[in-house]
Design a protein around this motif. Structure first.
Motif, PDB file in Angstrom:
ATOM      1  N   MET A   1      -4.066   4.532   7.632  1.00  0.00           N
ATOM      2  CA  MET A   1      -5.403   5.006   8.018  1.00  0.00           C
ATOM      3  C   MET A   1      -6.413   4.372   7.081  1.00  0.00           C
ATOM      4  O   MET A   1      -6.389   4.560   5.885  1.00  0.00           O
ATOM      5  CB  MET A   1      -5.472   6.528   7.913  1.00  0.00           C
ATOM      6  CG  MET A   1      -6.798   7.102   8.380  1.00  0.00           C
ATOM      7  SD  MET A   1      -6.817   8.895   8.235  1.00  0.00           S
ATOM      8  CE  MET A   1      -5.561   9.360   9.363  1.00  0.00           C
ATOM      9  N   ASN A   2      -7.344   3.580   7.633  1.00  0.00           N
ATOM     10  CA  ASN A   2      -8.272   2.842   6.794  1.00  0.00           C
ATOM     11  C   ASN A   2      -9.721   3.269   7.004  1.00  0.00           C
ATOM     12  O   ASN A   2     -10.616   2.809   6.329  1.00  0.00           O
ATOM     13  CB  ASN A   2      -8.145   1.338   7.077  1.00  0.00           C
ATOM     14  CG  ASN A   2      -6.766   0.823   6.771  1.00  0.00           C
ATOM     15  OD1 ASN A   2      -6.250   1.087   5.699  1.00  0.00           O
ATOM     16  ND2 ASN A   2      -6.147   0.110   7.697  1.00  0.00           N
ATOM     17  N   GLY A   3      -9.973   4.088   7.985  1.00  0.00           N
ATOM     18  CA  GLY A   3     -11.342   4.464   8.260  1.00  0.00           C
ATOM     19  C   GLY A   3     -11.965   5.284   7.164  1.00  0.00           C
ATOM     20  O   GLY A   3     -11.340   6.077   6.498  1.00  0.00           O
ATOM     21  N   THR A   4     -13.264   5.124   7.026  1.00  0.00           N
ATOM     22  CA  THR A   4     -13.976   5.848   5.987  1.00  0.00           C
ATOM     23  C   THR A   4     -13.969   7.349   6.246  1.00  0.00           C
ATOM     24  O   THR A   4     -13.889   8.158   5.336  1.00  0.00           O
ATOM     25  CB  THR A   4     -15.426   5.348   5.915  1.00  0.00           C
ATOM     26  OG1 THR A   4     -15.390   3.951   5.672  1.00  0.00           O
ATOM     27  CG2 THR A   4     -16.192   6.032   4.814  1.00  0.00           C
ATOM     28  N   HIS A   5     -14.008   7.717   7.527  1.00  0.00           N
ATOM     29  CA  HIS A   5     -14.125   9.138   7.855  1.00  0.00           C
ATOM     30  C   HIS A   5     -12.816   9.684   8.393  1.00  0.00           C
ATOM     31  O   HIS A   5     -12.803  10.600   9.216  1.00  0.00           O
ATOM     32  CB  HIS A   5     -15.236   9.349   8.881  1.00  0.00           C
ATOM     33  CG  HIS A   5     -16.517   8.682   8.502  1.00  0.00           C
ATOM     34  ND1 HIS A   5     -17.111   8.857   7.276  1.00  0.00           N
ATOM     35  CD2 HIS A   5     -17.311   7.816   9.181  1.00  0.00           C
ATOM     36  CE1 HIS A   5     -18.234   8.140   7.221  1.00  0.00           C
ATOM     37  NE2 HIS A   5     -18.365   7.492   8.359  1.00  0.00           N
ATOM     38  N   ALA A   6     -11.716   9.109   7.970  1.00  0.00           N
ATOM     39  CA  ALA A   6     -10.418   9.546   8.478  1.00  0.00           C
ATOM     40  C   ALA A   6     -10.128  10.977   8.044  1.00  0.00           C
ATOM     41  O   ALA A   6     -10.520  11.422   6.985  1.00  0.00           O
ATOM     42  CB  ALA A   6      -9.322   8.614   7.969  1.00  0.00           C
ATOM     43  N   THR A   7      -9.422  11.677   8.899  1.00  0.00           N
ATOM     44  CA  THR A   7      -9.046  13.052   8.608  1.00  0.00           C
ATOM     45  C   THR A   7      -7.555  13.226   8.822  1.00  0.00           C
ATOM     46  O   THR A   7      -6.929  12.457   9.543  1.00  0.00           O
ATOM     47  CB  THR A   7      -9.807  14.035   9.519  1.00  0.00           C
ATOM     48  OG1 THR A   7      -9.504  13.710  10.878  1.00  0.00           O
ATOM     49  CG2 THR A   7     -11.294  13.946   9.286  1.00  0.00           C
ATOM     50  N   PRO A 838       0.292  -7.341   1.003  1.00  0.00           N
ATOM     51  CA  PRO A 838       0.839  -8.681   1.244  1.00  0.00           C
ATOM     52  C   PRO A 838       0.147  -9.409   2.390  1.00  0.00           C
ATOM     53  O   PRO A 838       0.031 -10.636   2.374  1.00  0.00           O
ATOM     54  CB  PRO A 838       2.310  -8.397   1.557  1.00  0.00           C
ATOM     55  CG  PRO A 838       2.607  -7.117   0.849  1.00  0.00           C
ATOM     56  CD  PRO A 838       1.344  -6.312   0.964  1.00  0.00           C
ATOM     57  N   GLU A 839      -0.297  -8.671   3.384  1.00  0.00           N
ATOM     58  CA  GLU A 839      -1.039  -9.250   4.495  1.00  0.00           C
ATOM     59  C   GLU A 839      -2.245  -8.364   4.789  1.00  0.00           C
ATOM     60  O   GLU A 839      -2.116  -7.146   4.905  1.00  0.00           O
ATOM     61  CB  GLU A 839      -0.161  -9.349   5.746  1.00  0.00           C
ATOM     62  CG  GLU A 839       0.919 -10.418   5.671  1.00  0.00           C
ATOM     63  CD  GLU A 839       1.705 -10.508   6.960  1.00  0.00           C
ATOM     64  OE1 GLU A 839       2.027 -11.634   7.370  1.00  0.00           O
ATOM     65  OE2 GLU A 839       2.003  -9.457   7.553  1.00  0.00           O
ATOM     66  N   LEU A 840      -3.412  -8.990   4.887  1.00  0.00           N
ATOM     67  CA  LEU A 840      -4.626  -8.249   5.178  1.00  0.00           C
ATOM     68  C   LEU A 840      -4.738  -7.982   6.675  1.00  0.00           C
ATOM     69  O   LEU A 840      -4.378  -8.826   7.507  1.00  0.00           O
ATOM     70  CB  LEU A 840      -5.851  -9.026   4.712  1.00  0.00           C
ATOM     71  CG  LEU A 840      -6.150  -9.007   3.211  1.00  0.00           C
ATOM     72  CD1 LEU A 840      -7.331  -9.903   2.898  1.00  0.00           C
ATOM     73  CD2 LEU A 840      -6.436  -7.588   2.742  1.00  0.00           C
ATOM     74  N   LYS A 841      -5.248  -6.792   7.003  1.00  0.00           N
ATOM     75  CA  LYS A 841      -5.484  -6.433   8.387  1.00  0.00           C
ATOM     76  C   LYS A 841      -6.975  -6.220   8.596  1.00  0.00           C
ATOM     77  O   LYS A 841      -7.721  -5.907   7.666  1.00  0.00           O
ATOM     78  CB  LYS A 841      -4.709  -5.169   8.743  1.00  0.00           C
ATOM     79  CG  LYS A 841      -3.200  -5.303   8.602  1.00  0.00           C
ATOM     80  CD  LYS A 841      -2.510  -3.990   8.905  1.00  0.00           C
ATOM     81  CE  LYS A 841      -1.000  -4.109   8.715  1.00  0.00           C
ATOM     82  NZ  LYS A 841      -0.308  -2.813   8.954  1.00  0.00           N
ATOM     83  N   GLU A 842      -7.401  -6.379   9.833  1.00  0.00           N
ATOM     84  CA  GLU A 842      -8.806  -6.195  10.149  1.00  0.00           C
ATOM     85  C   GLU A 842      -9.234  -4.768   9.843  1.00  0.00           C
ATOM     86  O   GLU A 842      -8.554  -3.802  10.203  1.00  0.00           O
ATOM     87  CB  GLU A 842      -9.045  -6.505  11.628  1.00  0.00           C
ATOM     88  CG  GLU A 842     -10.516  -6.490  12.009  1.00  0.00           C
ATOM     89  CD  GLU A 842     -10.743  -6.885  13.452  1.00  0.00           C
ATOM     90  OE1 GLU A 842     -11.873  -6.755  13.917  1.00  0.00           O
ATOM     91  OE2 GLU A 842      -9.754  -7.306  14.112  1.00  0.00           O
ATOM     92  N   GLY A 843     -10.348  -4.641   9.135  1.00  0.00           N
ATOM     93  CA  GLY A 843     -10.851  -3.323   8.783  1.00  0.00           C
ATOM     94  C   GLY A 843     -10.415  -2.839   7.413  1.00  0.00           C
ATOM     95  O   GLY A 843     -10.898  -1.814   6.948  1.00  0.00           O
ATOM     96  N   ASP A 844      -9.477  -3.563   6.764  1.00  0.00           N
ATOM     97  CA  ASP A 844      -9.036  -3.170   5.424  1.00  0.00           C
ATOM     98  C   ASP A 844     -10.151  -3.369   4.415  1.00  0.00           C
ATOM     99  O   ASP A 844     -11.011  -4.244   4.566  1.00  0.00           O
ATOM    100  CB  ASP A 844      -7.819  -3.992   4.998  1.00  0.00           C
ATOM    101  CG  ASP A 844      -6.530  -3.516   5.652  1.00  0.00           C
ATOM    102  OD1 ASP A 844      -6.574  -2.477   6.308  1.00  0.00           O
ATOM    103  OD2 ASP A 844      -5.506  -4.201   5.490  1.00  0.00           O
ATOM    104  N   SER A 845     -10.117  -2.557   3.348  1.00  0.00           N
ATOM    105  CA  SER A 845     -11.050  -2.756   2.236  1.00  0.00           C
ATOM    106  C   SER A 845     -10.718  -4.062   1.541  1.00  0.00           C
ATOM    107  O   SER A 845      -9.590  -4.572   1.640  1.00  0.00           O
ATOM    108  CB  SER A 845     -10.939  -1.601   1.251  1.00  0.00           C
ATOM    109  OG  SER A 845     -11.291  -0.384   1.871  1.00  0.00           O
TER     110      SER A 845
END
Length: 932
Positions: A1-7, A838-845
């Protein structure tokens, strides 16, 4: 879970204890439990009845009771199956338990070793069974090495000669690391040894006439401090006797001479005075039965052992100067037999002792053929195993307060290693492989002459490393060396927290403004600050007199009990020492040495120990905003940056913290939302409705602590100014800051640089001086980790990670340390996989640069290359391909080299080290020998 507002999306669930930990505890219990020692067991009986298996039954009942407190999710059936497998050798599809007889400890330990390791001479590997993959096998063996010394398992393997090491590093990874060069950037020299070296040091220290009976005082030991020391002495005496017996037995049949006959002959010899032999007899009898009531007192035991150790009495005045001398002179068995190999004395005793026991069992098939030898041998091994578990941090003891206890148990025993510390650290960190650079950390001395002695000793030991290192390969320089001075956080002057008796509510700690019966000018932390000022001035005085030391003294750090002292107390010390160091470097003039010394670097242990994840991130913010400033330094551990907020919240459920710390956490959070006196790269995107909640809660808590409700912007200014005391521009002091007058700090504030000056100065005065404010601030507050709290954690964490990456700060990662102190349970949960995936994903910090170190090798039973291989396993077990994992570790390796504080010593390391020794000798006003 990478979202800023994740719950959270799943119900709260308790954390499960790793299966590997439970298995390791069951497997090791017959050798590593006080109960097994008191029962003096030499066999395990699967009957578990009163007549034949009473001792085994009592042992299992205690084991079951202890595991019931930790083995979450384990049924009794699973526990019993693990017991039957490890204790009695019950393997599915083979002999039934009903056909098994008593299992001697020899058979037990050989079965245990063979369950994990291949029986190969020299270098062995972990067993790959049909029902476990490579990662599970490695993980289970790793947890077993937290429970038992590895050299005991190696000696128990039926290989001749027994292996000395386990190959746990993947060959391709090891080859790449060694070919390209690897730097050890986080290594505490006070814990830089492995257990075999510490055990050798202990055997020397026990013979020291200056040893006191109360040296080993620590809570949660298997026995009281003095009793534990007496058992160590009894085991050391027994080792000497057993070794002499084994030498005399040689190749003779066990029936021709047994230990009891050997002792009788020994007592008849004129060299043994009747009184001394009586002490020996009592010590062996007490050890044989695990009965401390019959154990001679400390001084009689110590006198006996000192006479048995061939060079024990001279070691305090003539300590080993090299690693080879440590092996050759510290262990009395090595001295007696002329052994020079690594861990030679202990390995010889275990190898020949186990061989003798095996011969006894073959002759009559009775483990009690030489009952006395069997009892003493295994009791001595149990004492060693119990001691191992007092210095290697135990799983399930998370937090730095536990770590401090384990670390403090080393101080009295490591003196014989002092002169060889740099060589010991280099040897242990590389495990026999050459490192590109080694940074070691040590606490500052209280005066500049003691610090000069410390640096002189480390430099001389490093010259030995240079002598033994191979000639540099094409394109490779000599290994680099550097020392970091770390200020040590301390909770209280009386060390009540360390001794296990902390008063409630931080009372009688450095945090209390005016403890009862104590006059403390300056309020909170005034005494601690004054002590550290003395140490800071010792550093700067030496640098002013011997600027060349800057080639060796490479950085500042703060370590130990992270929650014990807040960041604002350390900021003036950092500023002052760094300024004076830079001044010494820029004013350095020497016509014989054209290059100026490099500037001093900064790092800090932070974000490793926290009650609330927000607290860990606040301390990271305070460190990068105020302690490190604009320097491109490093962060030690900083695990709070990578901990997954949702999973952490699900595990914790709610957090109990103090009103004061909760208030500071909320003020910090508000500052990130409002960009109050922070750089834009640290601004956090506030979750909807969160700022209003934070502001209201700040008003409520400020009313509780200060008896008056304050607005967030006022307390935000207090937080900012508090971290700028004695520093420009907030304080009217010299550019380098001031270390004078902690009690006068508020009078130095400059109203032009402090907003709301009257109110802020009043709050600061009450915070630092008012005892009632302190007491109200210690009231407990229960924080529910609801959806709003979790969303805030994501928002703040993303902002901090972005700021750390933007500033080019490097996080020092120590996997084994984080596993135990951070209670990660499994390295697949390690924050590094989120910090620097090891691998970056879209949306990662943005990824945070990281470097790897071993931290405290003895405390965490590890070494540098082992830490790399643990990350390799974590990446593969998380599902990343081998190629991706190797490339990931290669980037980490390069970051470690780029972020190292050490520099090449020019024109050569030998020449500069010789000059350093000369200048330090001159400073110490003593003759400088021509050669070292």
């Amino acid at each position: 879970m990478n979202g800023t507002h994740a719950t959270p999306s799943t119900p709260l669930a308790p954390r499960r204890v790793p299966e590997a930990y439970v298995r390791a505890e069951i497997a090791s219990y017959p050798l590593a439990s006080p109960m097994a020692f008191r029962k003096a067991m030499v066999e395990l009986n699967p009957e578990l009845d009163d007549f034949r298996g009473g001792r085994t039954r009592e042992l299992w009942m205690e084991c079951e009771e202890k595991l019931s407190q930790h083995a979450s999710g384990w049924s009794l059936d699973r526990l019993i199956m693990a017991r039957d497998f490890f204790w009695f050798g019950a393997v599915p599809g083979r002999r039934r338990l009903s056909t098994l007889g008593p299992v001697s400890l020899l058979r037990y330990v050989r079965k245990l070793a063979g369950s994990f390791l291949e029986p190969r001479p020299g270098l062995t590997e972990i067993v790959q069974s049909y029902d476990a993959n490579v990662f599970d096998a490695s993980i289970h063996y790793r947890w077993l090495t937290f429970a038992l010394p590895e050299d005991l398992l190696l000696s128990a393997l039926p290989a001749e000669p027994p292996p000395s090491h386990v190959n746990v590093e993947p060959p391709l990874l090891l080859r790449r690391l060694m070919d390209s060069g690897v730097a050890e950037i986080h290594h505490h020299v006070g814990a830089g040894m492995d257990f075999s070296l510490l055990w050798a040091s202990l055997l020397a220290r026990l013979a020291d006439p200056t040893l006191s009976h109360d040296e080993l005082q620590s809570p949660a030991l298997p026995f009281t401090g003095e009793t534990m020391l007496r058992w160590l002495l009894a085991a050391a005496v027994a080792r000497c006797v057993l070794a002499e017996f084994l030498r005399e037995v040689g190749d003779a049949s066990p029936s021709s001479l047994q230990l009891s006959g050997f002792l009788k002959n020994l007592g008849d010899k004129p060299a043994w005075h009747p009184y001394r032999f009586q002490v020996l007899h009592r010590a062996l009898w007490a050890l044989e039965n695990g009965d401390d009531s019959e154990l001679p007192d400390f001084y009689r035991l110590q006198d006996l052992y000192a006479q048995l150790h061939p060079v024990g009495c001279v070691l305090p005045d003539q300590p080993p100067r090299t690693l080879e001398e440590v092996w050759r002179r510290c262990d009395p068995i090595a001295v007696r037999l002329g052994l020079r190999t690594d861990n030679g004395g202990e390995r010889w005793l275990m190898r020949h002792g186990l061989a003798y026991l095996a011969e006894c069992e073959r002759d009559g098939n009775s483990p009690r053929r030489d009952g006395l030898f069997s009892q003493l041998f295994w009791q001595a091994q149990r004492v060693r195993c119990l001691y191992y578990r007092t210095v290697v941090q135990r799983p399930m003891t998370a937090g730095l307060q536990w770590f401090v206890r384990f670390y403090d148990r080393l101080h009295w025993v490591r003196a014989p290693l002092r002169a060889a510390r740099a060589e010991v650290s280099f040897h242990v960190a590389g495990r026999g492989q050459l490192l590109t650079a080694l940074e070691v950390r040590t606490a500052p001395a209280s005066d500049s002459f003691m610090l000069a002695e410390e640096l002189w000793s480390l430099t001389r030991s490093w010259r030995r490393v240079l002598q033994l290192s191979e000639a540099p390969r094409h394109g490779r320089r000599e290994p680099e060396f550097g020392v970091l001075i770390h200020f040590t956080k301390e909770r209280d002057p009386g060390r009540l927290w360390v001794t296990g008796a902390p008063p409630a509510g931080d009372r009688r700690s450095h945090a209390e403004p005016h403890p009862r019966d104590v006059i403390r000018l300056g309020g909170r932390y005034a005494d601690f600050f004054s002590e550290q000022v003395v140490r800071a001035r010792a550093v700067t005085n030496l640098l002013q007199q011997v600027p060349l030391v800057l080639w060796l003294l490479r950085g500042l750090d703060v370590a130990s009990d992270e929650l014990g002292v807040p960041t604002w107390v350390l900021v003036p010390l950092y500023r002052y020492v760094q300024w004076q160091a830079n001044l010494s470097a820029t004013t350095f003039t020497d016509k014989h040495y054209l290059q100026r010394p490099p500037p001093l670097q900064l790092t800090a242990h932070v974000g490793e120990d926290f009650r609330h994840l927000m607290e860990g991130m606040r301390r990271i913010f305070e460190c990068i905003q105020y302690l490190l400033g604009r320097s491109r330094g490093r962060l030690g551990h900083a695990t709070a940056l990578g901990v997954e907020p949702r999973l952490w919240s699900e595990s914790a459920g709610s957090v109990l913290t103090t009103a004061e710390d909760r208030l500071w956490d909320l003020i910090f959070e508000w500052r990130l939302y409002s960009s109050y006196r922070i750089d834009p790269d640290l601004r956090a995107e506030a979750p909807p409705g969160r700022p209003e909640q934070v502001e209201n809660r700040i008003r409520e808590l400020s009313s509780l602590v200060f008896r008056r409700s304050y607005e967030p912007q006022v307390l935000a200014e207090v937080h900012h100014v508090l971290h700028q005391l004695f520093c420009i521009p907030v304080a009217r002091v010299r550019p380098e800051g001031s270390l004078d007058g902690f009690d006068r700090g508020l009078r130095m504030l400059d109203p032009e640089h402090v907003r709301c000056f009257p109110v802020v100065s009043q709050i600061l005065h009450r915070y630092r001086e008012d005892e009632q404010v302190f007491l109200r601030g210690q009231e407990p507050v229960d924080v529910s980790l609801d959806a709003s709290e979790v969303s805030a954690l994501y928002a703040v964490q993303n902002a901090l990670r972005r700021g750390v990456a933007h500033r080019g700060l490097v996080v020092e990662v120590n996997p084994s340390s984080n596993l135990l102190i951070g209670d990660l349970l499994d390295l697949r949960n390690h924050p590094i996989l989120r910090l620097f995936p090891p691998e970056l994903k879209e949306g990662d910090s943005p990824p945070v640069p990281i470097a790897v170190g071993s931290d405290d090798p003895i405390t965490f039973s590890t070494w540098l290359l082992r830490e790399y291989s643990l990350l390799h396993e974590a990446a593969l077990s998380a599902g990343y391909p081998e190629r991706v994992a190797i490339e990931w570790l290669e980037r980490i390796r390069r970051t470690g080299l780029d972020a190292r504080f050490t520099v090449a010593w020019l024109p050569t390391a030998n020449e500069l080290s010789e000059r350093l020794l000369r200048e330090l000798d001159h400073y110490l006003q003593r003759p400088s020998p021509r050669f070292y």
